[in-house]
Scaffold this motif. Structure first.
Motif, short mmCIF file in Angstrom:
data_model
loop_
_atom_site.label_atom_id
_atom_site.label_comp_id
_atom_site.label_asym_id
_atom_site.label_seq_id
_atom_site.Cartn_x
_atom_site.Cartn_y
_atom_site.Cartn_z
N UNK A 1 28.46 40.77 36.85
CA UNK A 1 29.07 41.05 37.84
C UNK A 1 30.38 40.52 38.10
N UNK A 2 30.78 40.02 36.95
CA UNK A 2 32.49 39.42 37.08
C UNK A 2 32.81 39.60 35.89
N UNK A 3 32.27 40.19 35.00
CA UNK A 3 33.11 40.42 33.85
C UNK A 3 34.17 41.33 33.63
N UNK A 4 34.43 42.24 34.71
CA UNK A 4 35.57 43.04 34.78
C UNK A 4 36.55 42.52 35.46
N UNK A 5 36.70 40.89 35.98
CA UNK A 5 37.58 40.58 36.56
C UNK A 5 39.01 40.66 35.94
N UNK A 6 39.19 40.23 34.68
CA UNK A 6 40.33 40.63 34.16
C UNK A 6 41.13 41.94 34.13
N UNK A 7 40.05 43.02 34.16
CA UNK A 7 40.57 44.36 34.10
C UNK A 7 41.14 44.67 35.44
N UNK A 8 40.14 44.04 36.38
CA UNK A 8 40.70 44.17 38.04
C UNK A 8 42.10 43.69 38.09
N UNK A 9 42.46 42.53 37.54
CA UNK A 9 43.70 41.87 37.88
C UNK A 9 44.92 42.64 37.20
N UNK A 10 44.42 43.21 36.18
CA UNK A 10 45.52 43.95 35.24
C UNK A 10 45.78 45.24 36.05
N UNK A 11 45.12 45.68 36.79
CA UNK A 11 45.12 47.18 37.42
C UNK A 11 45.34 47.20 39.09
N UNK A 12 45.33 45.78 39.47
CA UNK A 12 45.51 45.89 41.11
C UNK A 12 46.51 44.40 41.36
#
Length: 268
Positions: free
Chosen positions: A69-80
Motif C-alpha cells: 500500500x505504501x511501496x510506491x511512496x519514493x516513486x511518488x515523491x520523485x514525480x510530485x
C-alpha cells in the motif's frame, strides 16, 4: 466524485498492469488525491495510460504500514512536488509476514519517515471539510490470514498503524479503507461515530492471504456478508478480499457488493 483504481490484484484492461496491492486516484470538488500507492511505480505507469497527471495530486493518504500500500511512496515523491502525505504515526515500524516459519519484511521504507512532506497522523485528523482520517477503531477481526502478520517484537500485529478516510461531498459520505485489518464492520461502526451516515464503502476486507494462498473459511465470509447487508452503504471491494471470498459474499449481498479492478472507474 470520481474514483479510479490505479493498482489492484486484477485488471479490467490488458493495457494496464495489475499487482498485489492497492491504489486509488480520487477527484473531488476540491482535491485530486491518492489513497494508497501500491507496491512500486505501477501506479505511475497506469496513471499515464489513463491520462492522470500525478504531478497535480495535492493529497496522499496511506492506509497502513504495509509495502503493498505504501511501496510506491519514493516513486511518488520523485514525480510530485506539492502533495502532503498523511500516514499514521505508528506506520513506520518493522512489520513482517511469516511464511513457512520465516519472517519477511513488508514495512515501509524507513528512510522516508523524515521527509518534510509527510504528516504523521494520530487517531483522528481533519484535513478540511472534505477529508477526514480516523484510526480510532474498537475491536479486532481475528482471521487466519491476519495471524501471519507480525510487528517488530515478533508478536501478532495489532494494526494500530491502520487508518481510514471519509470523503464528504454533496451531502454524501464515502468511506475508504485499505485492508480492513481491524474488521470492515468495526471500521464502519467507528466511521459512524464521526459522521451521521456512510453511503458508500470502498476497500479490501482481508479475507485472503497472498503469503499462504488462504481464503478465510466460508462461515467467516458468509457471516460477514450477512452483517454488512444489514447496514445501509453500498460496498465496493478489491485486493485482499480475494476473488473466492468476493463471489461467496456476492451470493448473499447481490448488487449491494461489487468488485473494483485496476482500470475500473466509479462515479459517485
Amino acid at each position: 466524485m470520481k474514483i479510479v483504481t490505479l493498482v489492484e490484484n486484477t485488471s479490467s484492461s490488458k493495457e494496464l498492469k495489475h499487482k498485489h496491492g492497492l491504489s486509488f486516484y480520487i477527484k473531488t470538488e476540491n482535491h485530486k488525491l491518492l489513497f494508497d500507492l501500491g507496491p512500486d511505480e505501477t501506479f505511475l505507469e497506469n496513471a499515464k495510460k489513463l491520462k492522470i497527471d500525478i504531478s497535480k495530486v495535492d493529497t496522499v493518504i496511506i492506509s497502513h504500514g504495509h509495502s503493498d500500500h505504501g511501496g510506491g511512496l519514493n516513486a511518488f515523491l520523485e514525480n510530485n512536488s506539492i502533495a502532503k502525505i498523511y500516514i499514521n504515526k505508528n506506520a513506520f515500524k518493522d512489520l513482517y509476514v511469516k511464511v513457512l516459519g520465516i519472517k519477511k519484511y513488508i514495512g515501509l521504507n524507513m528512510e522516508l519517515k523524515s521527509n518534510e512532506r509527510i504528516v504523521l497522523v494520530d487517531d483522528t485528523f481533519k484535513i478540511d471539510d472534505e477529508l477526514f482520517i480516523f484510526s480510532d477503531v474498537e475491536g479486532s477481526f481475528k482471521t487466519k490470514s491476519n495471524s501471519v502478520l507480525l510487528k517488530e517484537d515478533g508478536m501478532e500485529d495489532d494494526f494500530i498503524h491502520e487508518q481510514n478516510l471519509i470523503i464528504t461531498e454533496d451531502d454524501k459520505n464515502v468511506l475508504l479503507t485499505g485492508c480492513s485489518h481491524r474488521g470492515i464492520a468495526n471500521i464502519l461502526k467507528a466511521a459512524l461515530t464521526h459522521v451521521s451516515n456512510i453511503d458508500t464503502v470502498i476497500g479490501g476486507f482481508h479475507l485472503f492471504s497472498p503469503s499462504n494462498k488462504m481464503t478465510e473459511p466460508s462461515e467467516v465470509v458468509e457471516n460477514l456478508a450477512r452483517e454488512l447487508i444489514n447496514t445501509s452503504p453500498n460496498f465496493y471491494t478489491c485486493h485482499c478480499t480475494g476473488e473466492k471470498a468476493f463471489e461467496n459474499m456476492k451470493k448473499i449481498m447481490g448488487n449491494r457488493l461489487n468488485y473494483m479492478a485496476t482500470g475500473d472507474i466509479l462515479s459517485i
